[in-house]
Design a protein around this motif. Structure first.
Motif, PDB file in Angstrom:
ATOM      1  N   ASP A 233      -5.582   6.836  -3.079  1.00  0.00           N
ATOM      2  CA  ASP A 233      -5.509   5.440  -1.789  1.00  0.00           C
ATOM      3  C   ASP A 233      -7.402   4.834  -2.229  1.00  0.00           C
ATOM      4  OD1 ASP A 233      -3.268   6.100  -0.490  1.00  0.00           O
ATOM      5  OD2 ASP A 233      -4.591   7.987   0.680  1.00  0.00           O
TER       6      ASP A 233
ATOM      7  N   SER B 175      -6.700   1.921  -4.074  1.00  0.00           N
ATOM      8  CA  SER B 175      -5.458   0.457  -3.435  1.00  0.00           C
ATOM      9  C   SER B 175      -5.878   0.241  -2.386  1.00  0.00           C
ATOM     10  CB  SER B 175      -3.478   1.636  -3.103  1.00  0.00           C
ATOM     11  OG  SER B 175      -3.731   2.305  -2.462  1.00  0.00           O
ATOM     12  N   GLY B 176      -6.500   0.744  -1.851  1.00  0.00           N
ATOM     13  CA  GLY B 176      -7.136   0.645  -0.598  1.00  0.00           C
ATOM     14  C   GLY B 176      -8.249  -0.518  -0.080  1.00  0.00           C
TER      15      GLY B 176
ATOM     16  N   LEU C 188      -5.986  -4.269  -3.794  1.00  0.00           N
ATOM     17  CA  LEU C 188      -4.495  -4.549  -2.847  1.00  0.00           C
ATOM     18  C   LEU C 188      -4.987  -5.560  -1.565  1.00  0.00           C
ATOM     19  CD1 LEU C 188      -2.056  -2.395  -2.704  1.00  0.00           C
ATOM     20  CD2 LEU C 188      -2.308  -4.103  -3.628  1.00  0.00           C
TER      21      LEU C 188
ATOM     22  N   THR D 147      -2.680  -3.465  -9.738  1.00  0.00           N
ATOM     23  CA  THR D 147      -3.544  -2.546  -8.872  1.00  0.00           C
ATOM     24  C   THR D 147      -3.249  -1.447  -9.681  1.00  0.00           C
ATOM     25  OG1 THR D 147      -3.050  -2.969  -6.736  1.00  0.00           O
ATOM     26  CG2 THR D 147      -3.366  -1.287  -6.842  1.00  0.00           C
TER      27      THR D 147
ATOM     28  N   ILE E  59       0.580  -1.190   0.044  1.00  0.00           N
ATOM     29  CA  ILE E  59      -0.254   0.101   0.065  1.00  0.00           C
ATOM     30  C   ILE E  59       0.849   1.056  -0.108  1.00  0.00           C
ATOM     31  CG2 ILE E  59      -1.483   1.277   1.672  1.00  0.00           C
ATOM     32  CD1 ILE E  59      -3.366  -0.968   2.415  1.00  0.00           C
TER      33      ILE E  59
ATOM     34  N   ARG F 107       1.103   4.113  -3.441  1.00  0.00           N
ATOM     35  CA  ARG F 107       0.980   4.983  -3.109  1.00  0.00           C
ATOM     36  C   ARG F 107       2.317   5.919  -3.243  1.00  0.00           C
ATOM     37  NH1 ARG F 107      -0.152   5.891   2.249  1.00  0.00           N
ATOM     38  NH2 ARG F 107       2.028   6.308   2.367  1.00  0.00           N
TER      39      ARG F 107
END
Length: 419
Positions: free
Chosen positions: A294, A297-298, A301, A403, A283, A287
């Motif tokens: 975010d 990726s939040g 991932l 991602t 993460i 970023r």
């Protein structure tokens, strides 16, 4: 170092093979008979592992399918992530089949080494059975009796039934669905606990089985075990390169930027052999180095860590294909289709655990799908620590790659919407 289960199991295998080979060369009948008694302890340990396979695979498939359905309900990005994950796992499985064909054509399993491993195993499959034709294969996908399929280790029909069952559970009323999922989640956790207990005795079990292999096969099996490690490790390494190329070509990340972003994560993967343990680093690097928002990726991932093991089908299916080579078995096209489907399903549903813990539960279904014995797996698990390092590195590399690809897709979609 001796605190590591992987190291203890590897030492147990080496000692078992060496002592068994020494007994074959120098010991009398009494010692050999005693080794046979000790080997029965290894057989007991193997059966303790085997008894968890069917309930574990059924339970994790039901829970995993429900989890996929829940994730898909959260929004468009989750759906795109799941679709890309399934496509990537399917590619990984097919790639593994093609890689294995090429690898074993260039570096075939030696007849002497294969014979040594076969002699060392305590069981052999009936490979004279008639291979199913396409019509029989299609008819056999749905089990007429699911309980019978489970009892006979008919894994592919069982996977089909578990998949239907899992989707059906998602259609139940909320209270019933929650109760059903809690039940199967508890079953899977209980089976994993049993596997943990059994693996505590892995050094003893592997030593006992190694004694038998050494007694019957001498040291002739050792070279073929090294061949196996090379085959699985190279498959994982090549898939890691594929994931990196996808990030640079499809994700449009320059080589220097990609290397700077992924290198710390790969170091963590090498040290921990756990994708879950690498999640915070993934993460952060996504970023800071790749500029991924975010909100992307939040979601992507954690979902990738839970569902996406890019090298999972490669490593698991690669083991089954090695076992097939040892027994001189060449799957038909229909059998390849079936085992690829099972490889994708078990990879999606398997729990995020270190390789030794999930090794048997992930690979035994593939061997059983091809009609192969699982008796070689306890010997191969002793050297799993080496391929598992490359497996984890490949997984985290692919997690970051998809991602970035999905972040680019979201950005392109936003630009189109505002145009």
């Amino acid at each position: 170092m001796l605190r590591s289960l992987s190291v203890r199991v590897l030492i147990a295998l080496i000692l078992g093979l060496a002592l068994g080979a020494a007994a074959a060369a120098f010991a009398g009948p009494g010692v050999k008979q005693a080794i046979g008694i000790v080997e029965s302890v290894g057989g007991l340990w193997l059966n303790a592992l085997r008894m968890t396979v069917v309930p574990l695979i059924f339970a994790v498939l039901v829970v995993g399918i429900a989890g996929v359905a829940d994730a898909a309900a959260t929004g468009r990005l989750a759906v795109k992530t799941i679709v890309l994950i399934v496509a990537a796992l399917t590619f990984s499985s097919i790639y593994t089949v093609l890689f294995a064909e090429g690898f074993y054509a260039l570096w075939p399993v030696s007849s002497a080494g294969a014979a040594a491993l076969r002699v060392g195993a305590s069981a052999a499959p009936d490979l004279a059975r008639q291979a199913p034709n396409l019509i029989d294969f299609i008819k056999g996908l749905a089990p007429p009796n699911a309980v019978k399929a489970a009892a006979e280790d008919s894994i592919l029909p069982l996977v089909v039934f578990a998949s239907f069952f899992g989707f059906a559970v998602t259609r139940l009323a909320e209270a019933r669905r929650k109760a059903m999922l809690e039940f199967f989640d508890s079953v899977s956790e209980a089976m994993v606990t049993i596997v943990r207990w059994v693996l505590l005795a892995a050094p003893v079990g592997v030593f006992a089985l190694g004694l038998g292999v050494g007694l019957r096969a001498g040291i002739g099996a050792a070279g073929e075990i090294g061949h196996y490690v090379a085959a699985i490790s190279l498959t994982n390494i090549s898939l890691t390169v594929v994931a990196a190329l996808a990030a640079m070509l499809v994700g449009r990340v320059p080589l220097g930027v990609w290397t700077r972003a992924v290198a710390p994560v790969q170091v963590a993967a090498f040290a921990t052999q756990s994708s879950l343990a690498c999640l915070p680093a993934m993460i952060e690097r996504s970023r800071d180095d790749l500029g991924i928002p975010d909100r992307v990726s939040g979601l992507v991932l954690p979902l990738a860590v839970a569902l996406f093991r890019f090298t999972g089908p490669a490593a698991n299916l690669g083991v089954a294909l090695f076992v097939a080579r040892v027994y001189g078995f060449h799957p038909t096209f229909a059998e390849y289709v079936g085992v690829v489907a099972v490889a994708v399903a078990t990879s999606l549903a398997s729990v995020s655990l270190p390789g030794q813990l999930s090794f048997f539960a992930s690979i035994a279904p593939l061997c059983l799908t091809l009609g192969l014995p699982v008796d070689l797996l306890p010997i191969l698990i002793a050297v799993e620590v080496i391929p598992d390092i490359f497996r984890t590195i490949g997984n985290v590399t692919a997690d970051m790659a998809i991602t970035k690809m999905l972040a680019n897709s979201e950005a392109a979609g936003a630009e189109t919407a505002t145009a």
